[in-house]
Design an enzyme around this catalytic site. Structure first.
Site, PDB file in Angstrom:
ATOM      1  N   THR A   1     -12.722  74.447  38.562  1.00  0.00           N
ATOM      2  CA  THR A   1     -13.139  73.196  38.998  1.00  0.00           C
ATOM      3  C   THR A   1     -14.510  73.511  39.468  1.00  0.00           C
ATOM      4  O   THR A   1     -15.437  72.408  39.212  1.00  0.00           O
ATOM      5  CB  THR A   1     -12.185  72.351  39.950  1.00  0.00           C
ATOM      6  OG1 THR A   1     -12.062  73.256  41.248  1.00  0.00           O
ATOM      7  CG2 THR A   1     -11.027  72.032  39.286  1.00  0.00           C
TER       8      THR A   1
ATOM      9  N   ARG B   1      -4.038  67.950  38.072  1.00  0.00           N
ATOM     10  CA  ARG B   1      -3.068  67.230  38.923  1.00  0.00           C
ATOM     11  C   ARG B   1      -3.883  66.198  40.008  1.00  0.00           C
ATOM     12  O   ARG B   1      -3.059  65.375  40.532  1.00  0.00           O
ATOM     13  CB  ARG B   1      -2.235  68.222  39.937  1.00  0.00           C
ATOM     14  CG  ARG B   1      -1.218  69.056  38.943  1.00  0.00           C
ATOM     15  CD  ARG B   1      -0.539  70.124  39.866  1.00  0.00           C
ATOM     16  NE  ARG B   1       0.258  70.684  39.094  1.00  0.00           N
ATOM     17  CZ  ARG B   1       1.633  70.223  38.711  1.00  0.00           C
ATOM     18  NH1 ARG B   1       2.215  69.124  39.442  1.00  0.00           N
ATOM     19  NH2 ARG B   1       2.492  70.800  37.969  1.00  0.00           N
TER      20      ARG B   1
ATOM     21  N   ILE C   1      -6.969  77.520  30.758  1.00  0.00           N
ATOM     22  CA  ILE C   1      -7.026  77.755  29.168  1.00  0.00           C
ATOM     23  C   ILE C   1      -8.505  77.911  28.422  1.00  0.00           C
ATOM     24  O   ILE C   1      -8.764  77.824  27.346  1.00  0.00           O
ATOM     25  CB  ILE C   1      -6.378  76.654  28.573  1.00  0.00           C
ATOM     26  CG1 ILE C   1      -6.940  75.042  29.033  1.00  0.00           C
ATOM     27  CG2 ILE C   1      -4.690  76.418  28.973  1.00  0.00           C
ATOM     28  CD1 ILE C   1      -6.687  73.746  28.615  1.00  0.00           C
TER      29      ILE C   1
ATOM     30  N   HIS D   1      -0.626  79.946  29.540  1.00  0.00           N
ATOM     31  CA  HIS D   1      -0.626  78.608  29.169  1.00  0.00           C
ATOM     32  C   HIS D   1      -1.305  78.492  27.636  1.00  0.00           C
ATOM     33  O   HIS D   1      -1.818  77.450  27.338  1.00  0.00           O
ATOM     34  CB  HIS D   1      -1.065  77.200  29.937  1.00  0.00           C
ATOM     35  CG  HIS D   1      -0.177  77.356  31.203  1.00  0.00           C
ATOM     36  ND1 HIS D   1      -0.466  76.877  32.480  1.00  0.00           N
ATOM     37  CD2 HIS D   1       1.137  77.835  31.478  1.00  0.00           C
ATOM     38  CE1 HIS D   1       0.612  76.691  33.215  1.00  0.00           C
ATOM     39  NE2 HIS D   1       1.567  77.588  32.759  1.00  0.00           N
TER      40      HIS D   1
ATOM     41  N   CYS E   1       2.333  78.862   9.923  1.00  0.00           N
ATOM     42  CA  CYS E   1       2.074  80.507   9.523  1.00  0.00           C
ATOM     43  C   CYS E   1       1.432  81.217  10.917  1.00  0.00           C
ATOM     44  O   CYS E   1       1.072  82.435  10.827  1.00  0.00           O
ATOM     45  CB  CYS E   1       1.249  80.346   8.407  1.00  0.00           C
ATOM     46  SG  CYS E   1      -0.430  79.904   8.639  1.00  0.00           S
TER      47      CYS E   1
ATOM     48  N   CYS F   1      -3.375  72.762   8.541  1.00  0.00           N
ATOM     49  CA  CYS F   1      -3.760  74.203   8.388  1.00  0.00           C
ATOM     50  C   CYS F   1      -4.228  74.333   6.818  1.00  0.00           C
ATOM     51  O   CYS F   1      -3.464  73.844   6.051  1.00  0.00           O
ATOM     52  CB  CYS F   1      -2.456  75.213   8.739  1.00  0.00           C
ATOM     53  SG  CYS F   1      -2.783  77.045   7.986  1.00  0.00           S
TER      54      CYS F   1
ATOM     55  N   CYS G   1      -1.591  76.986   4.760  1.00  0.00           N
ATOM     56  CA  CYS G   1      -0.271  76.681   4.414  1.00  0.00           C
ATOM     57  C   CYS G   1      -0.073  75.212   4.333  1.00  0.00           C
ATOM     58  O   CYS G   1       1.202  74.716   4.046  1.00  0.00           O
ATOM     59  CB  CYS G   1       0.619  77.426   5.281  1.00  0.00           C
ATOM     60  SG  CYS G   1       0.945  76.904   6.930  1.00  0.00           S
TER      61      CYS G   1
ATOM     62  N   SER H   1      -4.457  78.057  42.527  1.00  0.00           N
ATOM     63  CA  SER H   1      -3.314  77.523  41.978  1.00  0.00           C
ATOM     64  C   SER H   1      -2.499  76.988  43.064  1.00  0.00           C
ATOM     65  O   SER H   1      -2.069  77.464  44.178  1.00  0.00           O
ATOM     66  CB  SER H   1      -2.338  78.568  41.290  1.00  0.00           C
ATOM     67  OG  SER H   1      -1.289  78.292  40.700  1.00  0.00           O
TER      68      SER H   1
END
Length: 259
Positions: free
Chosen positions: A35, A43, A110, A128, A139, A161, A164, A202
């Site tokens: 942040t 949250r 992430i 995550h 695939c 994708c 595939c 966290s």
């Protein structure tokens, strides 16, 4: 030993002492460290979950409308993730790596700011997943998120994708989606083998991630928690520091004076 509650300056000095003595530090980070780089958390009252409808994994798989909504949200949030830069908290963890003390970097985040700051991907365990790539659910092929976002903006509301024809999904772990088993196992093994576990930013409420500090503590490691708010794991910690991560971590890592 129970959690220590002392003036922050004394806590930081003690943390520096323990860091200096440690040889196998495991870092663990949540949204709080990012942040300070301008990345929205999940949250808070103004966080990602408050602004958007949650699309569950099975909804993404079964319903095109839900896939379109998930991709709409991803395109909307992508510039913030793309443009974020590592902050002083991230760089403090890099200092521990360069000092040959950081054996693993576990993260709930992430946006890959740890890798962008200079920590090798091989020791970063993304519990995550990552928003910087999209992955085919059939695939397993991956493409850069920049390409995926460009395709959505070009008219593919829920891209498929091109190898595939399978469903293309941001490579993050959605609600209801299994955690990456190999990554979770590697993170647990790192926690079991460290001599100091440093949990930063966290809330320590999401499992199985929240169990990792306790695993480390039970295996004999010292546990330091740095966060703005209290966490459910504070009582198990050897040391808890509340405050701005970008201010506290650099001092703990020896980058700036303890004052």
């Amino acid at each position: 030993m129970g959690v220590l509650r002392q003036p922050v300056s004394l806590q930081v000095q003690l943390a520096r002492k323990w860091i200096k003595a440690a040889s196998r530090i495991v870092g663990f980070t949540g949204a709080g460290i990012s942040t300070e780089s301008g990345v929205s958390d999940f949250r808070s009252p103004n966080g990602v979950w408050a602004r958007n409808r949650t699309v569950y994994f099975q909804e993404f798989i079964n319903n095109e409308e839900d896939r379109i909504e998930a991709w709409r949200q991803k395109v909307e949030s992508w510039p913030e993730m793309r443009d974020a830069k590592p902050n002083s908290g991230h760089m403090a963890l890099v200092e521990l790596y360069l000092a040959d003390k950081l054996s693993a970097m576990i993260t709930q985040n992430i946006e890959r700011l740890h890798q962008r700051s200079g920590i090798p991907s091989e020791i970063v365990f993304e519990l995550h997943g990552t928003t910087t790539e999209a992955m085919c659910l059939t695939c397993g092929d991956r493409i850069d998120m920049k390409e995926a976002v460009a395709r959505v903006e070009g008219g593919e509301k829920a891209p498929l994708c091109r190898k595939c024809g399978g469903l293309l999904k941001p490579a993050t772990v959605s609600f209801g989606q299994p955690m990456p088993e190999r990554v979770v196992l590697a993170a647990q093994q790192a926690a079991e083998s460290c001599d100091l576990f440093l949990a930063v930013g966290s809330s320590l409420v999401v499992q199985p991630a929240a169990s990792l500090p306790v695993i480390a503590k039970n295996a004999g490691a010292k546990l330091i928690i740095v966060n703005r708010e209290e966490t459910p794991v504070d009582s198990a910690a050897d040391l808890v520091l509340h405050g701005e991560i970008g201010d506290i971590l650099p001092v703990m890592a020896g980058m700036t004076s303890a004052g």
